[in-house]
Design an enzyme around this catalytic site. Structure first.
Site, PDB file in Angstrom:
ATOM      1  N   HIS A   1       6.782  10.277   1.257  1.00 41.77           N
ATOM      2  CA  HIS A   1       5.198  10.618   1.458  1.00 41.77           C
ATOM      3  C   HIS A   1       4.910  12.279   1.344  1.00 41.77           C
ATOM      4  O   HIS A   1       3.761  12.591   1.925  1.00 41.77           O
ATOM      5  CB  HIS A   1       4.779  10.930   3.259  1.00 41.77           C
TER       6      HIS A   1
ATOM      7  N   ASP B   1       0.577  -1.475  -0.097  1.00 40.50           N
ATOM      8  CA  ASP B   1       0.113   0.089   0.164  1.00 40.50           C
ATOM      9  C   ASP B   1       0.986   1.325  -0.195  1.00 40.50           C
ATOM     10  O   ASP B   1       1.769   1.217   0.335  1.00 40.50           O
ATOM     11  CB  ASP B   1      -1.079   0.394   1.511  1.00 40.50           C
TER      12      ASP B   1
ATOM     13  N   GLU C   1       0.839  -1.507   5.738  1.00 44.57           N
ATOM     14  CA  GLU C   1       1.496  -1.238   6.199  1.00 44.57           C
ATOM     15  C   GLU C   1       0.968   0.979   6.826  1.00 44.57           C
ATOM     16  O   GLU C   1       1.428   1.225   7.627  1.00 44.57           O
ATOM     17  CB  GLU C   1       3.083  -0.667   5.960  1.00 44.57           C
TER      18      GLU C   1
END
Length: 491
Positions: free
Chosen positions: A464, A128, A195
């Site tokens: 991210h 993911d 995760e």
């Protein structure tokens, strides 16, 4: 005068003894208990098609396995799509390994070894990715789910975290299988489905492996990198995570009568809450030079030399100075204490209504030498007799155990990493974020967290974030690393 002279001579003697102690300790200083893997004979790398591997990473990045905070919002068909893509793209790997798909979409692959008496290895990479922050799509140089190949890199959400590792592992295993490699030591590849949203898939995978009696010699997952401009040395360091912090979110609630904002009492629920949150934040956990962070500082100081080496070698004298320097930046300080971060506030649903209940969430990342019980006790002490309730949002996760820096698993990983970065400093480190690997502790002697990508401090910030991308050079290093590690430790 004679008494004064004796005092002066005594002071001089103390200074002389201290100076001699500092000199001796500095001269003999070296990082303790960290093996460099120089005794490991690495297996040769195997051939593979790098251009094809880059295209494969691009294709994987186009599959939107986005883990939302609310699992009901996840598009589970994308996980099915990714898993079908893996099977069709890597036929040799799938021919060598058996595959188990857990009901939650987590994957467990097993490549049996010829010698069942040898403890297996566990390698991990999750499926993911995090969402793209709404409204920031236009800030990307290339669309976040296009998997664009440009500027000698693959661009897109998840190319680094963590599809780069997932695809890199399959490229390495597929190449090894094609070359005729047959492992003596069994290999498990565990790929969690969530995760980025708690890691329940890894928990389920670990439970299954435990039920089957698996006890691995080591586990390797994401977590740290090769940092090319490492503070202290301003140069490259292979930073292998040997532990990760615990995690917990504390809810602070202030209950009050409520009412109309035109007639407020001397203290409202909001002011009570605000004072409590400030009291907790104003009582931080102290900086402590210990654990993985201390090992990291020792390794970097030994490389740096000079006054830095002297200070670290003599922390009994220079400890306060070191702590001030380490606390200068949040990213460095995080490795040396439990952090306290108020993140969310909630009060009245309307501006002219006094809330009957106001609450705040405070996120903690717990250092290995602390526990959730320490956190709760410190918070209670901080708020004193304030009229607030303290409770965990969900059961906190305790810090991981600290893995060995002298074990066989450490040596294999260190040797495989050093092969590609021979001039870099090898150092253990503390991973301040969370990984799926923590769930493997019951089924693995040691757990390590490392990806062989080369990043600057500034470059690592895009993980991210906006413009996440995997440079082709780093991706090649990753495939080579995994192939060497598997062939050496399982061969």
């Amino acid at each position: 005068m004679r008494k004064r002279g004796i005092i002066i001579l005594g002071g001089v003697a103390v200074v002389a003894i201290a100076a001699a102690t500092v000199a001796v300790r500095t001269a003999g200083f070296a990082p303790a208990n960290v093996a460099d893997g120089s005794d490991i004979r690495l297996a040769a790398t195997v051939p593979y098609d790098l251009d094809a591997a880059v295209r494969h990473l691009s294709e994987a990045a186009q599959i939107r396995t986005v883990s939302n905070q609310d699992p009901a919002e996840n598009q589970l068909a994308e996980w099915d799509r990714l898993q079908a893509w893996l099977a069709s793209t890597y036929p040799a790997a799938h021919g060598a390994m058996t595959r188990t798909v857990l009901p939650n979409k987590t994957l467990i692959y097993h490549w049996p070894g010829s010698d069942t008496s040898l403890a297996p290895v566990i390698l991990m990479a999750h499926q993911d990715v995090v969402p793209v922050t709404p409204g920031t799509e236009g800030d990307w140089k290339y669309p976040p789910f296009a998997g664009t190949i440009a500027e000698n890199a693959v661009w897109g959400r998840g190319t680094v975290d963590d599809k780069g590792s997932l695809v890199g592992l399959f490229e390495a295993i597929d190449a090894l299988a094609k070359s005729g490699f047959k492992p003596k030591r069994g290999l498990y590849l565990v790929s969690g489905h969530d995760e980025e949203a708690g890691g329940s898939g890894a928990v389920a995978a670990a439970a299954k492996l435990k039920a089957e009696g698996v006890k691995a010699i080591y586990t390797l997952d994401e977590g740290s990198i090769v940092l090319t401009d490492t503070p202290v040395i301003d140069g490259p360091a292979i930073m292998i995570g040997i532990a990760e912090k615990g995690y917990g979110t504390l809810k602070v609630t202030a209950n009050a009568p409520g009412g109309h904002s035109s007639m407020p009492p001397a203290e409202t629920g909001v002011t009570t809450l605000a004072r409590a949150v400030l009291a907790i934040a104003d009582k931080p956990f102290p900086m402590e030079i210990r654990g993985p962070g201390a090992l990291m500082i020792e390794a970097l100081a030994a490389k740096k030399g000079g006054t830095t080496k002297m200070a670290v070698a003599n922390s009994w004298l220079f400890g306060p100075l070191l702590k001030r320097q380490l606390s200068a930046t949040p990213s460095t300080a995080a490795a040396f204490h439990t952090t306290i971060a108020p993140t969310m506030l909630e009060g009245s649903p309307k501006e002219n209504v006094l809330p009957q209940s106001a609450n705040a969430l405070i996120n903690y990342r717990i250092a290995p030498w602390n526990s959730s019980a320490d956190v709760m006790a410190r918070a209670k002490e901080a708020v004193g007799d304030a009229k607030v309730d303290l409770a965990w949002v969900k059961p906190p996760r305790e810090p991981s155990r600290v893995s060995s820096t002298k074990s066989q698993g450490w040596k294999w990983i260190a040797a495989a990493a050093r092969a590609d970065a021979p001039d870099a400093v090898l150092t253990p480190t503390l991973v301040v974020a969370a990984t799926d690997s923590r769930s493997m502790e019951p089924v693995s002697e040691d757990v390590y967290r490392f990806m062989p990508m080369h990043f600057t401090l500034k470059g690592a910030a895009m993980i991210h974030g906006t413009n996440e991308h995997m440079e082709v050079d780093s991706f090649k290093r990753m495939i080579d690393f995994y192939a060497r590690l598997i062939a050496t430790s399982a061969g």
